[in-house]
Design an enzyme around this catalytic site. Structure first.
Site, PDB file in Angstrom:
ATOM      1  N   ASP A  62       0.836  -1.198   0.000  1.00  0.00           N
ATOM      2  CA  ASP A  62       0.000   0.000   0.000  1.00  0.00           C
ATOM      3  C   ASP A  62       0.872   1.250   0.000  1.00  0.00           C
ATOM      4  O   ASP A  62       2.004   1.232   0.498  1.00  0.00           O
ATOM      5  CB  ASP A  62      -0.879   0.039   1.256  1.00  0.00           C
ATOM      6  CG  ASP A  62      -1.900  -1.083   1.306  1.00  0.00           C
ATOM      7  OD1 ASP A  62      -2.149  -1.699   0.258  1.00  0.00           O
ATOM      8  OD2 ASP A  62      -2.438  -1.331   2.404  1.00  0.00           O
ATOM      9  N   VAL A  63       0.314   2.347  -0.500  1.00  0.00           N
ATOM     10  CA  VAL A  63       1.014   3.636  -0.471  1.00  0.00           C
ATOM     11  C   VAL A  63       1.444   3.979   0.956  1.00  0.00           C
ATOM     12  O   VAL A  63       2.542   4.472   1.189  1.00  0.00           O
ATOM     13  CB  VAL A  63       0.113   4.753  -1.041  1.00  0.00           C
ATOM     14  CG1 VAL A  63       0.732   6.126  -0.806  1.00  0.00           C
ATOM     15  CG2 VAL A  63      -0.124   4.535  -2.530  1.00  0.00           C
TER      16      VAL A  63
END
Length: 312
Positions: free
Chosen positions: A142-143
């Site tokens: 994930d970012v």
């Protein structure tokens, strides 16, 4: 640039009942995110009436889709990311330590830096297998999650590593700080995950979701929170975050999935306390087992030290 145009689509009996974003993605050969954007903008209509992305495609209907002129949202922005560290540079792959705020690859709606773009800017040769915007990417973070990723440099590495992650042979160890104290202190969360029924951008434990298995053990307990080691058997989007949220022990700082904002503020967290700390896999050419580790980044380490000495 993609050309401005209007497409006319007929809904077959086979396609009837399909969500509009899924129907458009398949028929127009675009991503589901791009299809959802067309719906949100009011560009998808039946007899002039706009259709939402979750609307079911009616059998026999004629759907008009206006596709505006816009830059390609999946174009790779080649730009250096100073905090992205190279952990291992093999002839066939590169292992990176991904900082928070960097996506694995371009996607609709994301305008920030990506792993693919950063490696290209640094002069790395990356496998061209897979979708053009996902060159070399065999798994993702994930970012808002930091830590280890492996990216394929050669076609043979891409094929072997992609297969390995599909067959779940790599070892993916994460460290997370979760609120409270999980009971039992060591266990397995086996709960299917899918799109949240009320929020397309979130995931949830749902009855008809994809099988998802998370093994964990508590390493340290601090009262209001605990440091846990997590071994992922599957690799679903937001898996760790959703599983611990479902147990009522969300990752500290993860306000998307129910974390206490007061605790997050006290610990100085602006994202979930979650880090891909160890990654092991069989070398895509030699077959030798290789394993890499990553230290906690500054924001996570500071929050952990505050928990240890009770200074928050």
């Amino acid at each position: 640039m993609s050309g401005e145009r209007t497409e006319t689509l007929q809904v077959s009996e086979e396609d009837a009942g399909t969500r509009m974003d899924a129907f458009l993605a398949q028929r127009l050969e675009i991503s589901r995110g791009q299809a959802a954007l067309l719906c949100t903008e009011g560009n998808v209509t039946i007899d002039g009436k706009a259709l939402g992305k979750s609307r079911k495609a009616p059998a026999g209907a004629t759907i008009e889709v206006f596709i505006p002129l816009r830059p390609d949202p999946l174009e790779i922005r080649v730009e250096l990311v100073e905090d992205l560290k190279i952990i291992a540079d093999d002839d066939d792959y590169v292992v990176i330590d991904k900082p928070v705020g960097v996506a694995a690859h371009p996607s609709p709606g994301w305008v920030g830096p990506t792993v693919v773009g950063a490696l290209m800017a640094a002069g790395y040769r990356i496998s061209t297998s897979g979708a053009s915007e996902r060159q070399g990417i065999v798994h993702r973070l994930d970012v808002g999650t930091s830590g280890l990723m492996v990216v394929a440099k050669t076609e043979r590495a891409y094929t072997a590593l992609k297969r390995a992650f599909k067959e779940r042979t790599p070892k993916k160890i994460y460290h997370a700080v979760v609120q409270g104290l999980p009971d039992p202190l060591e266990g397995t969360i086996n709960a299917p995950l899918g799109r949240h029924p009320g929020h397309d951008w979130k995931f949830a434990v749902v009855e008809d979701g994809r099988d998802s298995v998370t093994h964990y053990k508590v390493i340290e307990a601090f009262g209001r929170a605990s440091l846990v080691e997590v071994n992922l058997e599957t690799g679903r989007t937001h898996q760790i975050r959703v599983h611990f949220s479902a147990l009522r022990h969300p990752c500290a700082g993860d306000q998307t999935y129910g974390a206490d904002p007061k605790l997050a503020a006290a610990l100085g967290l602006t994202r979930q306390w979650l880090h891909a700390q160890r990654l092991g896999f069989f070398h895509p050419v030699s077959g030798e087992w290789v394993e890499y580790t990553s230290e906690y980044p500054l924001d996570l380490n500071n929050a952990l030290e505050m928990l240890r000495d009770g200074s928050f």
